[in-house]
Write a protein that holds these residues in place. Structure first.
Motif, PDB file in Angstrom:
ATOM      1  N   GLY A 178      -3.157   9.859 -21.775  1.00 30.36           N
ATOM      2  CA  GLY A 178      -4.409   9.963 -22.507  1.00 30.36           C
ATOM      3  C   GLY A 178      -5.020  11.355 -22.526  1.00 30.36           C
ATOM      4  N   VAL A 179      -4.382  12.323 -21.856  1.00 28.13           N
ATOM      5  CA  VAL A 179      -4.931  13.684 -21.836  1.00 28.13           C
ATOM      6  C   VAL A 179      -4.478  14.426 -23.087  1.00 28.13           C
ATOM      7  N   SER A 180      -5.420  15.069 -23.774  1.00 27.90           N
ATOM      8  CA  SER A 180      -5.034  15.872 -24.939  1.00 27.90           C
ATOM      9  C   SER A 180      -5.873  17.146 -24.979  1.00 27.90           C
ATOM     10  N   LEU A 181      -5.560  18.016 -25.922  1.00 28.50           N
ATOM     11  CA  LEU A 181      -6.296  19.280 -26.049  1.00 28.50           C
ATOM     12  C   LEU A 181      -7.228  19.209 -27.242  1.00 28.50           C
ATOM     13  N   GLN A 182      -8.444  19.732 -27.060  1.00 31.80           N
ATOM     14  CA  GLN A 182      -9.416  19.761 -28.160  1.00 31.80           C
ATOM     15  C   GLN A 182     -10.198  21.053 -28.028  1.00 31.80           C
ATOM     16  N   ALA A 191     -17.549  14.496 -25.457  1.00 34.19           N
ATOM     17  CA  ALA A 191     -16.147  14.336 -25.075  1.00 34.19           C
ATOM     18  C   ALA A 191     -16.044  14.424 -23.553  1.00 34.19           C
ATOM     19  N   LEU A 192     -15.029  13.763 -22.996  1.00 34.27           N
ATOM     20  CA  LEU A 192     -14.808  13.818 -21.541  1.00 34.27           C
ATOM     21  C   LEU A 192     -13.904  15.015 -21.242  1.00 34.27           C
ATOM     22  N   LEU A 193     -14.494  16.063 -20.679  1.00 34.74           N
ATOM     23  CA  LEU A 193     -13.799  17.330 -20.449  1.00 34.74           C
ATOM     24  C   LEU A 193     -13.231  17.369 -19.035  1.00 34.74           C
ATOM     25  N   LEU A 194     -11.926  17.631 -18.922  1.00 35.06           N
ATOM     26  CA  LEU A 194     -11.251  17.587 -17.623  1.00 35.06           C
ATOM     27  C   LEU A 194     -11.234  18.980 -16.997  1.00 35.06           C
ATOM     28  N   ARG A 195     -11.894  19.126 -15.860  1.00 31.42           N
ATOM     29  CA  ARG A 195     -12.015  20.443 -15.225  1.00 31.42           C
ATOM     30  C   ARG A 195     -11.462  20.468 -13.805  1.00 31.42           C
ATOM     31  N   GLY A 196     -10.902  19.323 -13.365  1.00 34.69           N
ATOM     32  CA  GLY A 196     -10.226  19.346 -12.076  1.00 34.69           C
ATOM     33  C   GLY A 196     -10.961  18.712 -10.912  1.00 34.69           C
ATOM     34  N   SER A 197     -12.193  18.259 -11.101  1.00 29.24           N
ATOM     35  CA  SER A 197     -12.929  17.694  -9.965  1.00 29.24           C
ATOM     36  C   SER A 197     -12.678  16.194  -9.788  1.00 29.24           C
ATOM     37  N   ALA A 198     -11.839  15.619 -10.667  1.00 28.30           N
ATOM     38  CA  ALA A 198     -11.545  14.185 -10.547  1.00 28.30           C
ATOM     39  C   ALA A 198     -10.048  13.957 -10.779  1.00 28.30           C
ATOM     40  N   ARG A 199      -9.477  13.048 -10.014  1.00 27.17           N
ATOM     41  CA  ARG A 199      -8.061  12.694 -10.194  1.00 27.17           C
ATOM     42  C   ARG A 199      -7.887  12.103 -11.586  1.00 27.17           C
ATOM     43  N   GLU A 200      -6.797  12.518 -12.275  1.00 23.00           N
ATOM     44  CA  GLU A 200      -6.648  12.137 -13.685  1.00 23.00           C
ATOM     45  C   GLU A 200      -5.553  11.102 -13.897  1.00 23.00           C
TER      46      GLU A 200
END
Lengths: 356, 356
Positions: free
Chosen positions: A344-348, A331-340
């Motif tokens: 399409g953002v969800s919680l898993q 899964a593509l995990l969003l941790r803040g090092s890339a502009r989003e």
């Protein structure tokens, strides 16, 4: 302070044997053997009697001697190239736990990245290992053939071999890289770059191909490119070159997290904040540390290690079946090092993810 | 795609023996044995003839069978509690390389922190390991006695045992902690705190005692205190509690780097920047990453691993000598996570260090 008592001789005069234990416990010698074999059939009462007698006599079954009879050593050789990369340390840990549950122990072989590992692997076979797991270590077709001849199952993790006689368990290199391309495009990036690992590693090649193909489908030209060779220092140097260019990239997909940590440091410390989005691949432990926070496509350890064990067992028990060659999705995990992107953002499982 | 050819039987019909190799090479069987024994005396010409014959016949010396004769397995058991802590992953890597140079391989045992490791260690002995290295794993006096009886040398790394029959190689816990106390005082800190690891671990106890004793000598009261149990998540929680207090600390000495990384994340992400100086202990790899930059007292891996190997060899070759119990000095490496004194900073091997 007094000197400690002199150490006893290297081995006790006469070690207790299975025969001694059987006599003391009043059971057959085969019952003693079964009591010490994981998974063997023996009643709880017999096991208790045997264990009590063994403890009283200081008996310890000799797994090495037994291996000559059973032709099983209960040892799995594991070769790892990069223990300084936390992803592989965690993989080794998980493998050790999973193999222990099947009654095996890990004999560790550390290989140097890029070096010819055939001499090391030759040595592994001399230990009569039951099987071999290669984590990010290449397999020559010559050695693959030798293992087949010796009847030793081989499973590659995070590396694909041309030889289809070996099992391969990998993350979703192509799919994950394509998802990262869509993510960066949706986030408004215009000049994405790729930081390659070792040029001859299947992981780096597959991730680069997946990234470039998807970018092309989205109307981008070929991405900028530099090579970090899966090495921390060389990844720092490659990032410096990319970010110093006249037209620097606005996003950097690193072929693994370990290089991503290097790129983050260079971007934050030497280029004032985070002028570039950084995305990694692996979800190595530190990627989730708040002090680092690396957006990354995961290679989930538990499912991957489960598949490795399944692949080993299948080759041991059904050597006529084709070896398992499986891709484990992440899964593509969003941790803040890339502009989003906005959408399409969800919680898993408590993590912010992007599904595209 | 066609199915790959059926795998051959698990073991070849009849494996070549040392006798076959000797006949083909025209040498004695003992020459074959010597050619495959590291360090044994054999001419280069004989070795070449033997290797050529072995290759032609597919002969592979059986180290397991040999171990029954020599009573040496060429295997060293290594038990590690924390592979998610990068310091131990690097220690394992260095140990594996150093032991390989002495003709040994590592059989890996992963222990869970705080769990009773006696059952695991019992199993290690069944593999007839030549020696045992325990990295941050406790040693019960019962098991120490068993190992002495079995003639298996034991070396503890980064953990001290009460039992003086085992060798112990540690960093300078007391000295390093005292230096950190002087460093924080000289940097103008007024309210230092200690983040403890496992309460019963010698490392945490010795570091805390060295820190508190030196602070008292400098006129400070007892330091604030919280417990992180050498666990990342619990260290984060403990840091949150300390920094939320009415009178929070202005400096935090974490009993190891792994907890230091957790503390850095909480301070930077949840308390706006770095309101508190953070100092660790170990110099684990990520402490030197530019994106993290943790000031820390080092436990230098190379010298420590060298001492471990020396301690093992000494116990194997001279079992009457007292086991080695040694402290390996480190250095206070300045990486920016703590406010620094104006004086006392110097350069050592390209690193900024503070000598007090």
């Amino acid at each position: 302070m007094s000197k400690p008592p002199a150490a006893p001789p290297r081995r006790p005069e006469r070690a207790a044997t299975a025969h001694d234990v059987a006599r003391r416990a009043g059971v057959s010698q085969s019952a003693v053997s079964r009591a010490f074999t994981p998974g063997a059939s023996v009643s709880a009462a017999t096991r208790a009697r045997v264990e009590e007698a063994a403890a009283a006599l200081g008996y310890r079954p000799n797994l090495i001697a037994r291996s000559l009879i059973t032709r099983r050593s209960s040892i799995v050789g594991v070769a790892v190239a990069y223990l300084d990369n936390p992803f592989y340390a965690a993989l080794l840990d998980a493998l050790s736990v999973a193999l222990e549950a099947t009654g095996h122990r890990v004999l560790l072989f550390t290989a140097r990245p890029g070096a010819n590992t055939d001499p090391i692997l030759e040595e592994v076979l001399r230990y009569r290992v039951d099987a071999l797991v290669l984590a990010s270590v290449g397999l020559s077709s010559r050695f693959a053939r030798e293992c087949r001849q010796a009847g030793v199952p081989v499973v590659l993790v995070n590396r694909r071999s041309e030889d289809d006689g070996a099992a391969c368990i990998t993350g979703d290199n192509a799919g994950g890289a394509a998802l990262i391309a869509r993510f960066l495009a949706a986030g408004g990036h215009r000049r994405p770059a790729f930081l390659a690992g070792l040029e001859d590693a299947s992981t780096s090649r597959e991730r680069e191909a997946g990234f470039a193909t998807e970018l092309a489908a989205l109307g981008f030209g070929p991405p900028l490119r530099a090579v970090g060779h899966y090495d921390f220092g060389r990844a720092e140097a490659a990032t410096r070159v990319l970010l110093s260019a006249a037209a620097p990239p606005d996003a950097l997909f690193c072929a693994n997290d370990h290089m991503g940590f290097a790129a983050l440091g260079v971007a934050r410390r030497e280029f004032g904040g985070l002028p570039v989005s950084v995305v990694g691949f692996d979800d190595a432990g530190p990627a989730g540390w708040a002090a680092l926070g690396l957006t990354t496509y995961s290679q989930p350890l538990r499912p991957m290690v489960d598949r490795v064990v399944t692949a080993l067992m299948r080759q041991m028990l059904a050597p006529d079946e084709a070896p398992l060659r499986e891709t484990v999705p992440g899964a593509l995990l969003l941790r803040g090092s890339a502009r989003e992107p906005h959408d399409g953002v969800s919680l898993q499982d408590g993590e912010r993810v992007w599904r595209g």
